[in-house]
Design a protein around this motif. Structure first.
Motif, short mmCIF file in Angstrom:
data_model
loop_
_atom_site.label_atom_id
_atom_site.label_comp_id
_atom_site.label_asym_id
_atom_site.label_seq_id
_atom_site.Cartn_x
_atom_site.Cartn_y
_atom_site.Cartn_z
N PRO A 92 -7.19 -2.93 2.06
CA PRO A 92 -6.67 -1.64 1.59
C PRO A 92 -6.82 -1.42 0.09
O PRO A 92 -6.86 -0.25 -0.35
N GLU A 93 -6.92 -2.48 -0.70
CA GLU A 93 -7.08 -2.30 -2.15
C GLU A 93 -8.39 -1.59 -2.47
O GLU A 93 -8.49 -0.87 -3.46
N ARG A 94 -9.39 -1.81 -1.65
CA ARG A 94 -10.65 -1.08 -1.84
C ARG A 94 -10.42 0.42 -1.63
O ARG A 94 -10.94 1.25 -2.39
N THR A 95 -9.63 0.76 -0.60
CA THR A 95 -9.37 2.16 -0.32
C THR A 95 -8.54 2.81 -1.42
O THR A 95 -8.75 3.98 -1.74
N GLN A 151 -1.05 0.79 6.27
CA GLN A 151 -0.57 0.15 5.04
C GLN A 151 -0.51 1.14 3.89
O GLN A 151 0.44 1.13 3.10
N LEU A 152 -1.51 2.02 3.79
CA LEU A 152 -1.51 3.00 2.71
C LEU A 152 -0.39 4.02 2.88
O LEU A 152 0.22 4.47 1.90
N MET A 153 -0.10 4.40 4.12
CA MET A 153 1.02 5.32 4.37
C MET A 153 2.34 4.68 3.97
O MET A 153 3.21 5.33 3.37
N GLN A 154 2.51 3.40 4.31
CA GLN A 154 3.74 2.70 3.96
C GLN A 154 3.93 2.60 2.44
O GLN A 154 5.06 2.61 1.95
N ARG A 155 2.83 2.54 1.72
CA ARG A 155 2.88 2.46 0.26
C ARG A 155 2.86 3.83 -0.41
O ARG A 155 2.89 3.92 -1.63
#
Length: 220
Positions: free
Chosen positions: A74-77, A107-111
């Motif tokens: 996800p860090e790439r995204t 994961q991105l939604m949670q963050r």
């Protein structure tokens, strides 16, 4: 003294006279070598010709911006989303198999990092390895009427191999290809032979249309 000068001149003249006959004798071989060399060099030559053509045509359409990211981390995204927001009107292509896409978005939604407007986001699932994913991206870009700038986002170790493949497969289509490294949890350097192997596979893809991997997203 005179003989010492005349004899080498005769030998040189005889050699030059024999060149046309040698060329005729090996014309097919030379033609094949020349054609093969041009084919291998075409990924580097094609963008130069495209630039010259657009410069002569005068007015050209606005440059299209495409950002592609491999979503396994996800860090790439997160990095790709930042670039996407900096470039209004750009297209963001999320590449990865369905399971990776689902985990990435969750994961991105949670963050709180996932955008509310997904209008300029494409999820591209085919491709089981880097060559297969670059091939899938090329197939997505090919029907687009405009060409422009492609930025590929992945980890620092993976970036060099990714760009080496994309510059063989996608750059001849008229796109400029660049990369952006996103620091992730695994930044171990890759071996050089993997890049050479995938460059050979990319040239095989240009020749046969085959990647050597599954064309869909059902990966082993």
């Amino acid at each position: 003294m005179k003989r010492a000068i005349v004899r080498p001149l005769r030998e040189l003249l005889a050699s030059l006279t024999g060149i046309p006959a040698m060329l005729r004798r090996h014309s097919l071989l030379l033609l094949g070598l020349g054609g093969g060399g041009l084919w291998l060099a075409w990924p580097s030559i094609a963008p130069l010709l495209s630039t010259l053509h657009s410069g002569r045509s005068g007015s050209s359409p606005p440059t299209m911006q495409v950002i592609s990211v491999f979503v396994e981390d996800p860090e790439r995204t997160v990095m790709a989303l930042a670039l996407w927001k900096e470039r209004p009107g750009s297209l963001l292509v999320l590449q990865g198999r369905p399971s990776s896409q689902a985990v990435n978005i969750q994961q991105l939604m949670q963050r709180g990092k996932w955008p509310s407007d997904e209008g300029r986001i494409v999820r591209l699932e085919p491709g089981c390895d880097t060559v297969g994913q670059v091939d899938a991206l090329a197939r997505l870009l090919e029907p687009m009427r405009r060409r422009g700038n492609l930025t590929m986002v992945t980890s620092p170790a993976h970036l060099g191999r990714t760009l080496a493949i994309a510059r063989i497969v996608i750059r001849p289509m008229g796109w400029t290809v660049s990369g952006q490294a996103a620091v992730t949890g695994d930044n171990r350097p890759e071996s050089r032979w993997r890049t050479w192997r995938d460059q050979a596979r990319a040239h095989l893809l240009r020749l046969t249309g085959l990647t050597g991997s599954r064309p869909d997203s059902t990966c082993d």
